[in-house]
Enzyme design. Structure first.
Site, mmCIF file in Angstrom:
data_model
loop_
_atom_site.group_PDB
_atom_site.id
_atom_site.type_symbol
_atom_site.label_atom_id
_atom_site.label_comp_id
_atom_site.label_asym_id
_atom_site.label_seq_id
_atom_site.Cartn_x
_atom_site.Cartn_y
_atom_site.Cartn_z
ATOM 1 N N SER A 46 4.931 2.802 7.760
ATOM 2 C CA SER A 46 4.652 1.639 7.001
ATOM 3 C C SER A 46 5.616 1.259 6.205
ATOM 4 O O SER A 46 6.092 2.116 5.385
ATOM 5 C CB SER A 46 3.188 2.014 6.208
ATOM 6 N N ASP B 276 0.319 -7.771 1.299
ATOM 7 C CA ASP B 276 0.370 -6.332 1.615
ATOM 8 C C ASP B 276 2.046 -6.020 1.566
ATOM 9 O O ASP B 276 2.492 -5.114 2.367
ATOM 10 C CB ASP B 276 -0.131 -5.583 2.853
ATOM 11 N N HIS C 11 0.948 -1.328 0.093
ATOM 12 C CA HIS C 11 -0.084 0.099 0.033
ATOM 13 C C HIS C 11 0.866 1.186 0.031
ATOM 14 O O HIS C 11 0.268 2.442 -0.248
ATOM 15 C CB HIS C 11 -1.085 0.092 0.998
#
Length: 498
Positions: free
Chosen positions: A247, A170, A140
């Site tokens: 992230s 992911d 993402h």
């Protein structure tokens, strides 16, 4: 004269007793002081030991932060929203259950106008895993980006190539044209235990090389937040402070080894609340290696439907064990059936690793390469058996054998030259062709007919049944109708599936 000596003896005796008592009285404070001094020495030694322990931990944190610095990068992305808005999948933040946030690193712009801008920028983190420029991050972070830029610890900025992505975990792999980089060694996320110290490193809110410390708070967390709830999850939970921008960054142990990739937090405010989730290396490493070797992720396929062993299941099926993964069904001609696994068998171990839940079994099988053999220990009616299963390739066609009919009442298949010719199409470039529609179901209600070709859904070109099913699931979750562009003969039409 005799009496005189007796008096003298009494006087001497009294004096001796007085002297003895005086000596005892004088020595008592010294004894008390000596004991107090000994207690103080013990306290001082304990304090010194505690201080040494704290300094040792501090030194460990400092050493890991220093050695990790060259291996951690900041990743910034740029997307031309005006040209790609219809092609991008819905923002992962919109797909998360209440309380979950991905680490998009929007620079604190949450809550501002969500009107599309000509250029959209994003920020995240990554970790160098090979000295020749390969970097592991989250899908993402780079999904849909037109330009991906990596900033090294030296401050140098290098444009990166997205080598491959895997929405089902992911994860993504990007590469920069550099050599001689310092990669982080892979650790063992299976061996790490709840309570172990870990460090989270990344670029929260754009502040690069930020280091936070905490412990592993939990393992094997399944939250249903990856790939619309259809992904592979086995999260490490940590209380190390992580925030938007972390992230894709590394979670490392005190040996400076990579044990996880920071991915999501549970928070009502969008910032750290002490509950963060990282993809364990045991799940991430096979994905990385497969992308490097094959350009895509190739997963093993068992060909069996499995379920958790719960107290209710134990009672219902009369099982002889209370943990493991129960085989509910076996597909004919597939690896499980070929290994003579049967419905009712309980898988206890895979390659010597305990199987505690069905999701852990599914994750492990998916992490193995097609063609590999897996040694299983199973329980069959109370008897333990050892079985060897030779895995095949997990494909959409293989997965469709579990549920050949789509959830909304139509048989679909990707367009091929043969099927296009069969239904009278000469110039189809892709899409899904409807081969049959049931009398009841949302597909029939929307007006779909056999021979229709679904070209786009929610503005995105569709190439597989699995992709369309996921788009439909997102629309249902958001409680919005799904718009699909359908070709029927020489006519294109817009249909709405509710």
């Amino acid at each position: 004269m005799q009496l005189h000596w007796k008096r003298i003896s009494l006087v001497l005796a009294s004096a001796w007793v007085a002297t003895l008592l005086f000596g005892l009285m004088m020595s008592l404070p010294r004894a008390v002081n000596s004991e107090a001094h000994a207690d103080q020495q013990l306290r001082d030694r304990a304090a010194t030991q505690n201080l040494n322990t704290a300094q040792d931990i501090s030194s460990a944190f400092r050493n890991v932060a220093e050695v990790m610095r060259p291996s951690v990068v900041s990743i910034s992305t740029q997307t031309d929203v005006s040209s790609r808005a219809r092609q991008l999948s819905p923002n992962l933040r919109q797909q998360l259950p209440p309380g979950f946030e991905q680490f998009f690193g929007n620079g604190g712009r949450r809550g501002r106008s969500m009107e599309p801008q000509p250029q959209q920028q994003g920020q995240g983190s990554g970790v160098i895993v090979r000295q020749d420029g390969y970097i592991l991050t989250n899908n993402h972070v780079v999904e849909g980006a037109d330009i991906v830029t990596v900033e090294l610890s030296t401050g140098a900025k290098v444009e990166a190539e997205v080598v491959g992505t895997d929405p089902e975990t992911d994860l993504a792999v990007v590469k920069i044209d550099r050599t001689g980089l310092q990669p982080v060694p892979f650790g063992d996320s299976e061996a790490i235990r709840v309570g172990d110290w870990v460090l989270a490193i990344g670029s929260p809110f754009g502040l690069d090389q930020t280091v936070t410390a905490g412990i592993i708070s939990g393992k094997n967390r399944v939250q249903g937040i990856v790939d619309d709830g259809h992904g592979f999850e086995d999260f490490l939970q940590t209380d190390a402070a992580i925030n938007p921008g972390n992230s894709g960054g590394p979670l490392v142990n005190l040996h400076g080894e990579l044990v996880g990739i920071n991915t999501a937090i549970l928070s009502r405010s969008g910032t750290s609340a002490g509950i963060g989730f990282a993809i364990p290396v045991a799940l991430a490493r096979p994905v990385f290696e497969s992308i490097i070797e094959n350009g895509e992720v190739r997963r093993g396929f068992l060909g069996a439907q499995v379920a958790d062993v719960t107290p209710e299941v134990v009672t219902e099926f009369g099982l002889k064990v209370s943990k493991g993964a129960l085989i509910r069904g076996v597909l004919e001609g597939q690896p499980a059936a070929n290994a003579e696994l049967q419905p009712g068998d309980v898988i206890l171990e895979t390659d010597g690793r305990p199987v505690t839940t069905s999701s852990r079994l599914v994750n492990y099988i998916a992490s193995r390469a097609p063609g590999q053999s897996v040694q299983m220990k199973i329980n069959r009616h109370g008897e333990e058996l050892n079985v060897t299963v030779n895995l095949q390739l997990r494909t959409e066609k293989a997965m469709a054998m579990f549920s050949p009919r789509s959830p909304w009442g139509a048989e679909l298949e990707p367009v091929t030259p043969q099927s296009a010719k069969e239904y009278g199409y000469a110039d189809l470039q892709g899409g899904l062709i409807v081969t049959s529609v049931s009398d009841q179901g949302i597909a029939a209600e929307a007006g779909l007919q056999a021979g229709d070709v679904i070209e786009t859904a929610a503005g995105r070109a569709v190439e597989s049944v699995e992709q369309l099913t996921k788009i439909l699931a997102v629309a249902k979750q958001q409680q919005v109708p799904l718009q699909v562009v359908v070709r029927r003969g020489n006519t294109k039409m817009l249909l709405v599936i509710r």
